[in-house]
Design an enzyme around this catalytic site. Structure first.
Site, PDB file in Angstrom:
ATOM      1  N   THR A  12       0.834  -1.209   0.000  1.00 19.37           N
ATOM      2  CA  THR A  12       0.000   0.000   0.000  1.00 19.37           C
ATOM      3  C   THR A  12       0.864   1.253   0.000  1.00 19.37           C
ATOM      4  O   THR A  12       1.951   1.267   0.571  1.00 19.37           O
ATOM      5  CB  THR A  12      -0.943   0.026   1.235  1.00 19.37           C
ATOM      6  OG1 THR A  12      -1.806   1.161   1.129  1.00 19.37           O
ATOM      7  CG2 THR A  12      -0.192   0.100   2.550  1.00 19.37           C
ATOM      8  N   ASN A  14      -0.769   3.920   1.080  1.00 25.91           N
ATOM      9  CA  ASN A  14      -1.604   4.715   1.995  1.00 25.91           C
ATOM     10  C   ASN A  14      -1.137   4.497   3.439  1.00 25.91           C
ATOM     11  O   ASN A  14      -1.401   3.459   4.050  1.00 25.91           O
ATOM     12  CB  ASN A  14      -3.066   4.266   1.809  1.00 25.91           C
ATOM     13  CG  ASN A  14      -4.034   5.081   2.654  1.00 25.91           C
ATOM     14  OD1 ASN A  14      -3.686   5.519   3.740  1.00 25.91           O
ATOM     15  ND2 ASN A  14      -5.240   5.259   2.145  1.00 25.91           N
ATOM     16  N   ASP A  72      -8.513  -3.410  -0.299  1.00 26.02           N
ATOM     17  CA  ASP A  72      -9.301  -2.526  -1.146  1.00 26.02           C
ATOM     18  C   ASP A  72     -10.567  -2.142  -0.412  1.00 26.02           C
ATOM     19  O   ASP A  72     -11.320  -3.018   0.014  1.00 26.02           O
ATOM     20  CB  ASP A  72      -9.691  -3.281  -2.426  1.00 26.02           C
ATOM     21  CG  ASP A  72      -9.120  -2.607  -3.642  1.00 26.02           C
ATOM     22  OD1 ASP A  72      -8.638  -1.471  -3.527  1.00 26.02           O
ATOM     23  OD2 ASP A  72      -9.160  -3.229  -4.719  1.00 26.02           O
TER      24      ASP A  72
HETATM   25  P1  IMP Z   1      -8.943   2.416  -1.692  1.00 23.14           P
HETATM   26  O1  IMP Z   1      -9.169   2.207  -3.151  1.00 23.14           O
HETATM   27  O2  IMP Z   1      -9.089   1.169  -0.896  1.00 23.14           O
HETATM   28  O3  IMP Z   1      -7.679   3.109  -1.352  1.00 23.14           O
HETATM   29  O4  IMP Z   1     -10.092   3.363  -1.161  1.00 23.14           O
HETATM   30  C1  IMP Z   1     -11.060   3.962  -1.961  1.00 23.14           C
HETATM   31  C2  IMP Z   1     -11.411   5.322  -1.424  1.00 23.14           C
HETATM   32  O5  IMP Z   1     -12.076   5.176  -0.169  1.00 23.14           O
HETATM   33  C3  IMP Z   1     -10.234   6.248  -1.200  1.00 23.14           C
HETATM   34  O6  IMP Z   1     -10.604   7.542  -1.599  1.00 23.14           O
HETATM   35  C4  IMP Z   1      -9.993   6.212   0.281  1.00 23.14           C
HETATM   36  O7  IMP Z   1      -9.519   7.443   0.765  1.00 23.14           O
HETATM   37  C5  IMP Z   1     -11.384   5.916   0.822  1.00 23.14           C
HETATM   38  N1  IMP Z   1     -11.286   5.088   2.021  1.00 23.14           N
HETATM   39  C6  IMP Z   1     -10.766   3.842   2.099  1.00 23.14           C
HETATM   40  N2  IMP Z   1     -10.815   3.397   3.361  1.00 23.14           N
HETATM   41  C7  IMP Z   1     -11.372   4.385   4.085  1.00 23.14           C
HETATM   42  C8  IMP Z   1     -11.653   4.519   5.472  1.00 23.14           C
HETATM   43  O8  IMP Z   1     -11.386   3.651   6.313  1.00 23.14           O
HETATM   44  N3  IMP Z   1     -12.217   5.678   5.838  1.00 23.14           N
HETATM   45  C9  IMP Z   1     -12.515   6.674   4.950  1.00 23.14           C
HETATM   46  N4  IMP Z   1     -12.256   6.605   3.665  1.00 23.14           N
HETATM   47  C10 IMP Z   1     -11.684   5.463   3.232  1.00 23.14           C
END
Ligand code: IMP
Length: 194
Positions: A12, A14, A72
């Protein structure tokens, strides 16, 4: 002499996610040491989150020697947006952000939303892939509130804390109930058994 722990890579970029998962794994007595690895993952277009997760996992299989996982997440506004932004959560966050999302549901007093998390693991000892899922239900806050967390946290009110957004509770509290926290609990159970 104590045996050195095997490494379990979390792929990741993130840091928020990495911190949440590191905290959730702390003192869980698993025989792996978590390490962050930031590799750019290819994202396919699909409305099937599991297919997206498996594709990402497989796309880097030849690059990593040991066990590794990706995570994800998606934010779904079930009412009134029929699940939007869902698999487009990342793109929508980057383009219109929380302000833009709130504008879409401006006239709605009652809302329903959930987060989902899929952890896709490649487990080297068994040479197999595994999925662990978690979901948290709640609603959308009418305004942005709180400074903790990341992404949609300031506009999501979990049912377990009906007066607070995810951005108004601490990381331990979030981990105890969150989509990611629940998926991680399943991963921990698996790692203890295998
Ligand atoms: P990703 O593709 O898993 O990184 O997440 C998709 C979107 O959802 C991204 O814009 C992240 O910032 C948001 N996101 C993922 N997990 C969380 C969370 O736990 N809290 C708030 N936003 C999240």
């Amino acid at each position: 002499m104590k045996k050195k722990k095997d490494i379990l890579y979390f792929i990741t970029g993130n840091n928020h996610k990495f911190n949440e998962i590191s905290l959730a794994l702390q003192s869980k007595n698993i025989k792996y040491q978590l390490k962050q690895l930031n590799i750019n993952l290819i994202e396919i277009q699909s409305d099937n989150p599991k297919e997206i997760a498996f594709f990402k996992l497989r796309s880097i299989k030849d690059d990593i020697k040991g066990s590794y996982f990706i995570e994800d997440a998606g934010f779904f506004i079930d009412y009134p947006l029929n699940g939007f932004p869902g698999v487009y959560s990342s793109y929508i966050f980057r383009t219109i952000g929380n302000e833009g999302v709130l504008k879409l549901i401006d006239n709605f007093e009652i809302t329903k939303a959930h987060f989902s998390s899929i952890i896709a693991l490649y487990f080297k000892p068994l040479e197999k892939e595994f999925l662990f899922e978690g979901i948290i239900e709640g609603r959308v806050s009418p305004r942005i509130r709180g400074t903790n967390g990341f992404g949609y946290d300031p506009i999501f009110i979990p049912n377990d804390y009906p007066d607070k957004t995810f951005a108004e509770i601490n990381m331990n509290e979030k981990n105890n109930i969150s989509h990611r926290g629940l998926a991680i609990k399943k991963l921990v159970e698996f790692l203890k058994k295998n």
